[in-house]
Enzyme design. Structure first.
Site, PDB file in Angstrom:
ATOM      1  N   GLU B 319      38.919  35.174  38.457  1.00 52.14           N
ATOM      2  CA  GLU B 319      39.526  36.402  38.961  1.00 52.14           C
ATOM      3  C   GLU B 319      40.987  36.261  39.409  1.00 52.14           C
ATOM      4  O   GLU B 319      41.400  36.798  40.422  1.00 52.14           O
ATOM      5  CB  GLU B 319      38.686  36.983  40.112  1.00 52.14           C
ATOM      6  CG  GLU B 319      37.317  37.413  39.626  1.00 52.14           C
ATOM      7  CD  GLU B 319      36.517  38.140  40.699  1.00 52.14           C
ATOM      8  OE1 GLU B 319      35.785  39.062  40.336  1.00 52.14           O
ATOM      9  OE2 GLU B 319      36.645  37.782  41.882  1.00 52.14           O
ATOM     10  N   ASN B 320      41.738  35.558  38.633  1.00 52.27           N
ATOM     11  CA  ASN B 320      43.189  35.539  38.841  1.00 52.27           C
ATOM     12  C   ASN B 320      43.753  36.797  38.170  1.00 52.27           C
ATOM     13  O   ASN B 320      43.588  36.993  36.972  1.00 52.27           O
ATOM     14  CB  ASN B 320      43.756  34.268  38.198  1.00 52.27           C
ATOM     15  CG  ASN B 320      45.246  34.127  38.419  1.00 52.27           C
ATOM     16  OD1 ASN B 320      45.860  34.944  39.109  1.00 52.27           O
ATOM     17  ND2 ASN B 320      45.822  33.086  37.838  1.00 52.27           N
TER      18      ASN B 320
END
Lengths: 702, 702
Positions: B319-320
């Site tokens: 989840e960057n």
């Protein structure tokens, strides 16, 4: 779980109603003074807390906890104030805490507060943050509701404690209690404004604190269950956060089997020691004539005195049988040489050797009654457990003392017994100086027969009534009103995470081997564990390994239902209304018919075999009660023989089963006598147990 | 009184019956093979355990725990064997454990066992003590009763796990979970033979482990709630005792707001960071172009790799958003210079820098799906959360992987959904080598909306079904039989101290502001929290400070009553018997009439206002159902208009309230359609929520 609903419906008349009528509050302990002003402060999601003045840092954390608890109670998202900070100091904040100075965690510190609530604001004024923390608990208990929502009633409370030492002794030696138990006990104490947790840290069954100087103690004398020093520091921090002191107890010279497992060379009788698995009073004892004992205790106590910052240090001193001293030649010779006539003189010698060790660590020494012997200096504190006479004797002799006699909550006595146990009753005539030496009291939670799962049910809610005795004015002593408020405070403690109510259902499910617990609950609701020291007959029935998941563990002290049933019977016998008659009949019918289901249940859960006799007796007693009720309904009078026979049935029902006894016999006996026109018949009884509630036997053991 | 009878009958059919018939057992997970031999081993208070062979020391403690649990279950005083010792090695002991060698806490260790029970003895034979520990749980689940008492049924079980990695991810970052929660979770895992606890230790909301190298992390980035290193060691010891590995996760480079609070100099965007109070996906991210980031992570990971002995080390990687990279000139320049087209290439660069740090500490690196990018070495393990395609893609590319997609227990999906989620379903064609790379799976307990009080209710009992999926043969997949055994295992876990059942009543009392919870419980029994990511709409409704003591917290996933009601309606519609009709009618009458009491309750507890709509809808839906029932009873057919109108009522009832939704609409719609002769009417609906259970949306957030 759904079956609970059932039980609740059936037992509707016994359900406490948490009333919030205008004329009364549910505060426990009751404050010194309340004046209503007719206003109300509406709680909204704009609620915020401000703090002015110079409190200890702990108040910011406690105020933040208050905001969180208020959010959980009302459902409001009070997210805007995640943590209360020093910068939150608006004088117009919905809740304003004004504190003069940081409170010190010590005896006689100022814990008073003034709470004023009007339509705009709640304002707490306190000398120290300790007073403000108490005010926050008062506020939590004041949260009220109606169709307009949540509010605080408008009032002025001026409040301060009657005694400065308001404690619980928690025994973590006989059965170890892990950190989460201690923490929730501290939460409960704070909720009822108690301020001393006395930890009983070692005994014959184990030594429960890590020693870095003598690591053998936890390695060989704890079965691997003990607090690390980091644990202890965490607990001290947590307690201090709630305004609670922690007083450690290291009992010497007796009750030291655990120490002697690691250090047999310090024993009076030379042999190998193993941890004691039974409970009671045992002979192993330190050798006071061994000069190496004192440097050992010096090092150990100095380490522990450093770990526990409190000013008081408890050295136990109780229940030395003296046998291992009197049977050991070199000790007898020592006594003779010193001209000591009794072993208690030798113990006094020992205590006098210990006192300087405690003192040089800056501590005041405490001990149980037994340490009070001729020649013991006056600067120690006596904890009185054996009787009131000893207590006032120590006070009159010039000692400071705290009262535990009458507060032995492990003995399963009813709340009102503890509640009316006043450390300074009106009929005791003491001088003002002497009265000052009565520091307060401690409820004692000895852990022979409790585990982390059950211990809350022995502490709460009864200890809330003890807390009130120690905090509130002497004149607050109406037993009925106490029980009314106790219902409220019990629910309040339940909401705070205490397990005295919630522990019960999982245990009922386990014992029933089923989700369906109604049959068992019907029985359990009317039994209590054997009282005083009857449960563990001759100290030979239970060990530390015994299962504490049985009838006597799920049954709680001072059961609600029997008390309410007793009130119901009295009311019925007074006015004999059809409505009350119906209630009595339905209740007794339930009891009568439960036994058939109980016999079925045993097949599914043989562990309940031990409840068979109680269940059968309950059924018989209820049957007798129903017959008596029929006489009364028909305006008939039972003859003498019928009454005698049925009284005998009820007397036989006093027999114990599963270390429990039935609690509804007395009111049913009233019914039977009433059916016979209230003549007192001659009763032949086979019962061996006598049903004594309020006259505690002299305790023969901690 | 009418209500009482009603409730009795109503609760009867929804109560699970814990059957112990001869032909079936209640084991979960089901063993590979059972053969009955018709004998029985009677359990008495002479029960003892012996161990022969060379197990790890842990087996003595586990065997002692078994003796204690058996005592608590049966009520027998098994005090004689306080602790099982190496000297307890009689081959004729009632329970004999024969173990070849100490088990190692590592992947692919032998966990198999053979359990043979005849009339004289229960004998466990296992390569390692890990297998023997599993056998002890099987034995506990086999305890049976009849009128002769407690016994083990005679049989031969040969058992071993299908997958070697059977885990739970417990997130202690978003909401911290204290030690006692972790310990009881480990107890529950052991009970269903799971062997990996994956601790998610940091995220934007906090860093939860003490670092001695960088103490800022716990001091400034934890709100004061974190595990000390001593705590971690205690947990590792406790888990190891149960045969469970602990795998730590330190998520980088995104989800690092907590780290950046202490070390803003390592951020991609230079600013002051504060702990994130909301939940979701955020932009803060480490700066992979800052050469000082790597020595920092080297020191931190080396310290943590030393603290956690397991061979696996999870670096997150999920989840960057890439925003803080793409918006920062020097990072954009770096990417350009290196010829990177997407920020994921930059993340792969970052991962390749991290891998040697993990490797030199002797660990295998793990990460979420996102770390699988072109050029990443094959000696890492992928944890797959985004979808099955990514999972099999990673396997086919040569990576080892564990499956979490489909095991997101935080998303409130029903047990059968998770149960049927097979990591190696028959329709996926993999080579033998590829199949071997499917290591197993992990249920993921993300903690956005759970607290220590409620978390058990999200883990259990559903995770027991996941445990079975990962342990038992693929062919064990009968949903009805799973639910039958799940009732048993839920009670079993309850008896072990898990809180998934018992947490509910205190919360119901708190929400009802009363001991009397029946009105609220009637509603709560038929609602579930909003599923998937619907509860926290737009990630804007909840923060870490929000109250998690409301309707959506006391409502549990996959409620029993709606499922049983649905079965009841199907049965009724099939045979239309008077008896079933009566049950259906009574249940719906209860729901219809509950709303009046609910409105009263809100006055006493305004927090329940949020349940008003649900309660009203329940009443309306039940009324519609009762009318439909009347048509059916009278052999009448409702006209099209009536059916349309009443279907519309039920559609509107799908509206959420208090972040919950009603679960009994579908069966009542069946009734309505049946009343109309099963024609499907045109329905106008105002409902916005669509009631989808089994088709999980693609998860957009952990």
């Amino acid at each position: 779980m759904r079956l609970i609903i059932l039980t609740i419906i059936i037992t509707t008349f016994i359900l406490p109603v948490i009333a919030q009528v205008n004329n009364s509050y549910n505060l426990m302990p009751a404050p010194s003074s309340i004046v209503r002003n007719g206003e109300r402060f509406n709680i909204t999601d704009n609620f915020r807390v401000s703090i002015t003045g110079t409190p200890d840092q702990r108040l910011y954390a406690e105020a933040s906890r208050f905001v969180r608890r208020l959010g959980e109670k009302t459902g409001f998202f009070l997210d805007k104030q995640g943590y209360v900070k020093p910068s939150d100091s608006s004088a117009k904040s919905p809740l304003l805490l004004r504190v003069k100075r940081p409170g010190k965690l010590m005896l006689h510190e100022n814990e008073s507060y003034i709470l004023e609530i009007n339509s705009r604001q709640a304002i707490v004024t306190a000398e120290t943050d300790l007073g403000a923390i108490h005010a926050l608990e008062t506020l939590m208990q004041l949260i009220s509701t109606d169709d307009k929502g949540y509010y605080f009633p408008g009032l002025l409370i001026i409040d301060s404690p009657r005694f400065s030492w308001r404690g619980i002794l928690l025994d973590v030696a006989l059965h170890f209690m892990p950190i989460d138990v201690i923490k929730r006990t501290l939460d409960g104490m704070a909720a009822v404004k108690m301020n001393v947790l006395h930890l009983h840290l070692c005994n014959d069954q184990g030594f429960r604190v890590e020693s870095k100087v003598f690591p053998q103690l936890q390695q060989q004398s704890s079965d691997g269950v003990y607090f690390t020093q980091e644990n202890i520091k965490e607990l001290i921090r947590y307690a201090g956060q709630r305004g609670i002191r922690i007083v450690p107890e290291f009992v010497v010279p007796a009750h030291t089997t655990a120490i002697l497992c690691s250090f047999p060379e310090f024993a009076s009788v030379k042999k190998t020691y193993t941890l004691q698995r039974y409970f009671g009073v045992f002979d192993p004892v330190l050798d006071p004539t061994n000069e190496k004992v004192y440097p050992f205790l010096d090092k150990l106590f100095t380490e522990m005195a450093g770990l526990f910052p409190d000013n008081y240090f408890h050295i136990g001193g109780d229940e030395n049988t003296g046998k291992d001293w009197e049977s050991t030649p070199h000790i007898k010779a020592f006594m003779k040489e010193k001209g000591m006539k009794t072993f208690m003189e030798l113990q006094t010698y020992f205590n006098k050797r210990i006192l300087p060790i405690v003192k040089k660590n800056g501590k005041t020494m405490m001990g149980w009654d037994e340490i009070l012997q001729p020649g013991v200096p006056k600067d120690i504190v006596i904890q009185s457990w054996r009787g009131k006479e000893a207590f006032y004797e120590s006070i009159k002799k010039g000692y400071q003392a705290i009262l535990s006699n009458g507060y032995y909550i492990d003995l399963i006595q009813p709340t009102d017994f503890h509640y009316l146990n006043d450390p300074l009753p009106k009929n005791i005539h003491l001088s003002q100086e002497e009265e000052k030496r009565v520091l307060g009291g401690e409820a004692t939670m000895w852990s022979e027969h409790v585990t982390p799962e059950t211990v809350d049910s022995r502490i709460w809610p009864r200890t809330a009534a003890i807390a009130e005795r120690l905090w509130s004015p002497q004149e607050v002593n109406d037993v009925n009103d106490m029980y009314r408020r106790l219902d409220f405070v019990s629910l309040y403690l339940d909401g705070l995470g205490l397990k005295h109510i919630s522990y019960k259902l999982p245990l009922l499910r386990k014992l029933s081997n089923s989700y369906d617990i109604k049959t068992l609950q019907t029985l359990v609701d009317v039994i209590e564990p054997l009282k005083i020291y009857e449960r563990n007959q001759g100290d030979t029935m239970y060990t530390v390994f015994s299962p504490y998941t049985k009838l006597a563990d799920v049954a709680t002290p001072d059961q609600d239902l029997p008390r309410r049933f007793s009130v119901l019977i009295d009311s019925f016998l007074k006015n004999r209304s059809a409505e009350l008659e119906k209630r009595v009949r339905e209740q007794m019918t339930l009891w009568k018919e439960n036994h058939t289901a109980f016999l079925q249940l045993i097949r599914n859960s043989p562990v309940l075999e031990e409840g068979k006799l109680l269940s059968e007796h309950l059924s018989k007693v209820a049957t007798a009660g129903l017959e008596a009720l029929a006489f009364i309904r028909q305006h008939d009078t039972a003859d003498y023989e019928w009454v005698s026979q049925h009284m005998a049935i009820t007397e036989r029902a006093k027999e114990q089963g599963g270390r429990c006894e039935l609690q509804v016999i007395k009111p049913i006996q009233k019914l039977i006598k009433a059916a016979g026109g209230n003549e007192d018949p001659h009763v032949e009884t086979q019962a061996t147990q006598v049903f004594v509630l309020h006259s505690a036997k002299t305790a023969t053991q901690q």
